[in-house]
Write a protein that holds these residues in place. Structure first.
Motif, PDB file in Angstrom:
ATOM      1  N   GLU A  50       0.836  -1.201   0.000  1.00 32.55           N
ATOM      2  CA  GLU A  50       0.000   0.000   0.000  1.00 32.55           C
ATOM      3  C   GLU A  50       0.870   1.250   0.000  1.00 32.55           C
ATOM      4  O   GLU A  50       1.813   1.372   0.785  1.00 32.55           O
ATOM      5  N   SER A  51       0.558   2.182  -0.892  1.00 33.75           N
ATOM      6  CA  SER A  51       1.319   3.417  -1.008  1.00 33.75           C
ATOM      7  C   SER A  51       1.064   4.340   0.179  1.00 33.75           C
ATOM      8  O   SER A  51      -0.060   4.469   0.666  1.00 33.75           O
ATOM      9  N   ASP A  52       2.133   4.990   0.626  1.00 32.57           N
ATOM     10  CA  ASP A  52       2.028   6.005   1.675  1.00 32.57           C
ATOM     11  C   ASP A  52       3.023   7.112   1.322  1.00 32.57           C
ATOM     12  O   ASP A  52       4.108   7.179   1.892  1.00 32.57           O
ATOM     13  N   SER A  53       2.665   7.904   0.327  1.00 34.67           N
ATOM     14  CA  SER A  53       3.518   8.981  -0.175  1.00 34.67           C
ATOM     15  C   SER A  53       4.847   8.399  -0.664  1.00 34.67           C
ATOM     16  O   SER A  53       4.869   7.572  -1.565  1.00 34.67           O
ATOM     17  N   ASN A  54       5.965   8.803  -0.058  1.00 35.94           N
ATOM     18  CA  ASN A  54       7.281   8.303  -0.486  1.00 35.94           C
ATOM     19  C   ASN A  54       7.658   6.992   0.205  1.00 35.94           C
ATOM     20  O   ASN A  54       8.803   6.535   0.076  1.00 35.94           O
ATOM     21  N   TYR A  55       6.736   6.432   0.953  1.00 38.94           N
ATOM     22  CA  TYR A  55       6.958   5.153   1.628  1.00 38.94           C
ATOM     23  C   TYR A  55       5.910   4.146   1.148  1.00 38.94           C
ATOM     24  O   TYR A  55       4.895   4.510   0.555  1.00 38.94           O
ATOM     25  N   LYS A  94       5.802   2.772  -6.826  1.00 35.74           N
ATOM     26  CA  LYS A  94       6.341   2.545  -8.169  1.00 35.74           C
ATOM     27  C   LYS A  94       7.669   1.800  -8.092  1.00 35.74           C
ATOM     28  O   LYS A  94       7.927   0.866  -8.870  1.00 35.74           O
ATOM     29  N   ASP A  95       8.527   2.192  -7.161  1.00 38.36           N
ATOM     30  CA  ASP A  95       9.816   1.508  -6.988  1.00 38.36           C
ATOM     31  C   ASP A  95       9.618   0.060  -6.565  1.00 38.36           C
ATOM     32  O   ASP A  95      10.295  -0.846  -7.051  1.00 38.36           O
ATOM     33  N   GLU A 119       8.475  -2.086  -9.485  1.00 38.36           N
ATOM     34  CA  GLU A 119       9.566  -2.451 -10.385  1.00 38.36           C
ATOM     35  C   GLU A 119      10.329  -3.671  -9.875  1.00 38.36           C
ATOM     36  O   GLU A 119      10.800  -4.497 -10.658  1.00 38.36           O
ATOM     37  N   LEU A 120      10.440  -3.812  -8.562  1.00 38.44           N
ATOM     38  CA  LEU A 120      11.135  -4.955  -7.987  1.00 38.44           C
ATOM     39  C   LEU A 120      10.295  -6.227  -8.019  1.00 38.44           C
ATOM     40  O   LEU A 120      10.828  -7.323  -8.210  1.00 38.44           O
ATOM     41  N   LEU A 121       8.984  -6.089  -7.845  1.00 36.16           N
ATOM     42  CA  LEU A 121       8.140  -7.261  -7.615  1.00 36.16           C
ATOM     43  C   LEU A 121       7.346  -7.733  -8.828  1.00 36.16           C
ATOM     44  O   LEU A 121       6.770  -8.825  -8.798  1.00 36.16           O
ATOM     45  N   VAL A 122       7.320  -6.963  -9.894  1.00 37.42           N
ATOM     46  CA  VAL A 122       6.456  -7.317 -11.018  1.00 37.42           C
ATOM     47  C   VAL A 122       6.818  -8.684 -11.602  1.00 37.42           C
ATOM     48  O   VAL A 122       5.945  -9.431 -12.051  1.00 37.42           O
ATOM     49  N   HIS A 130      -4.322  -0.341  -8.552  1.00 36.28           N
ATOM     50  CA  HIS A 130      -4.851   0.955  -8.119  1.00 36.28           C
ATOM     51  C   HIS A 130      -3.631   1.830  -7.870  1.00 36.28           C
ATOM     52  O   HIS A 130      -2.526   1.308  -7.645  1.00 36.28           O
ATOM     53  N   HIS A 131      -3.787   3.145  -7.883  1.00 36.82           N
ATOM     54  CA  HIS A 131      -2.621   3.998  -7.653  1.00 36.82           C
ATOM     55  C   HIS A 131      -2.042   3.797  -6.253  1.00 36.82           C
ATOM     56  O   HIS A 131      -0.880   4.124  -5.995  1.00 36.82           O
ATOM     57  N   SER A 132      -2.837   3.200  -5.358  1.00 38.19           N
ATOM     58  CA  SER A 132      -2.367   2.986  -3.987  1.00 38.19           C
ATOM     59  C   SER A 132      -2.044   1.538  -3.651  1.00 38.19           C
ATOM     60  O   SER A 132      -1.545   1.265  -2.557  1.00 38.19           O
TER      61      SER A 132
END
Length: 247
Positions: free
Chosen positions: A164-169, A187-188, A191-194, A202-204
């Protein structure tokens, strides 16, 4: 803060020296080394806290330098020319790296990050992941490294239910109901887990497709994971997710 610089390119060494002197005066440069052997000798002599190291060097590469120090008392920052496989390897292993030509702002941020963190005790695992990825870039490591403010964690991707996204974390939610907040954007992490059958729905949210329990036919739709979490699906991702899940 004592540092040793190792790179077979004379211009790269001198430019890094100049940048450190002008932008990072807290760094005391003990030696400029244009070969692996000179770098090994300088580390043994000066006992630096920080080593700037190029991997691609003739005769001996950067890995062979680090293998001389199985229990290092220094941190390593790699300097490298752009190579998508090399950058992927650094990300998997959570090593700091600087792209040539080195940007002064990136350099100062990396030094500041080093000053906030203590010496990493998981160096051997990091180096193993890095070497595996660097030598075999198309393989996937058994574990992926994630940095937090306190430590570097080595995680088996299959143990993650969703992220789950939490801004830069990003918060990772695990099969055993634990969670981990890592200093990466979603996003980072994606890239590692795809490559491990994860998908951004979802964006989050990024989910482990193997941990999907059911699709809920609410307005817009939602996905329920094996841990009971119900996550929304963005309109743009719904058709692709339905195709992958063969619904």
């Amino acid at each position: 803060m004592k540092a040793v610089l190792i790179d077979d390119e004379k211009n790269a060494l001198e430019m890094l020296e100049w940048q450190l002197q002008n932008y990072c005066p807290q760094v005391q440069i003990m030696a400029l080394c244009n070969s692996a052997d000179k770098g090994i000798a300088a580390i043994q002599e000066y006992q630096p806290q920080l080593v700037f190291l190029d991997i691609e060097m003739p005769v001996k590469n950067g890995f062979e330098v680090l293998q001389q120090f199985p229990d290092p008392t220094f941190e390593t920052i790699f300097t490298t020319a752009y190579n998508q496989f090399a950058l992927k390897a650094f990300r998997f292993a959570a090593f700091d790296y600087l792209l040539k030509p080195i940007d002064a702002e990136d350099l100062t941020k990396t030094i500041q990050r080093y000053q906030r963190q203590r010496l990493n005790s998981n160096f051997k695992q990091q180096l193993e992941i890095l070497m595996q990825q660097y030598v075999s870039p198309n393989s996937l490591p058994e574990k992926v490294s994630f940095s937090t403010q306190q430590a570097i964690h080595f995680v088996k991707p299959e143990t993650i239910v969703y992220c789950e996204s939490d801004s830069n974390y990003t918060t990772l939610f695990f099969v055993d109901k634990t969670k981990l907040v890592v200093s990466k954007t979603l996003k980072d992490v994606e890239e590692l887990l795809v490559g491990y059958q994860f998908m951004r729905i979802h964006h989050s949210y990024l989910i482990n497709l193997k941990e999907v329990s059911r699709y809920i036919k609410t307005e817009g739709g939602a996905i329920e994971m094996n841990d009971g979490a119900q996550l929304p699906i963005s309109r743009q991702r719904k058709d692709e997710l339905m195709r992958i899940l063969s619904l």
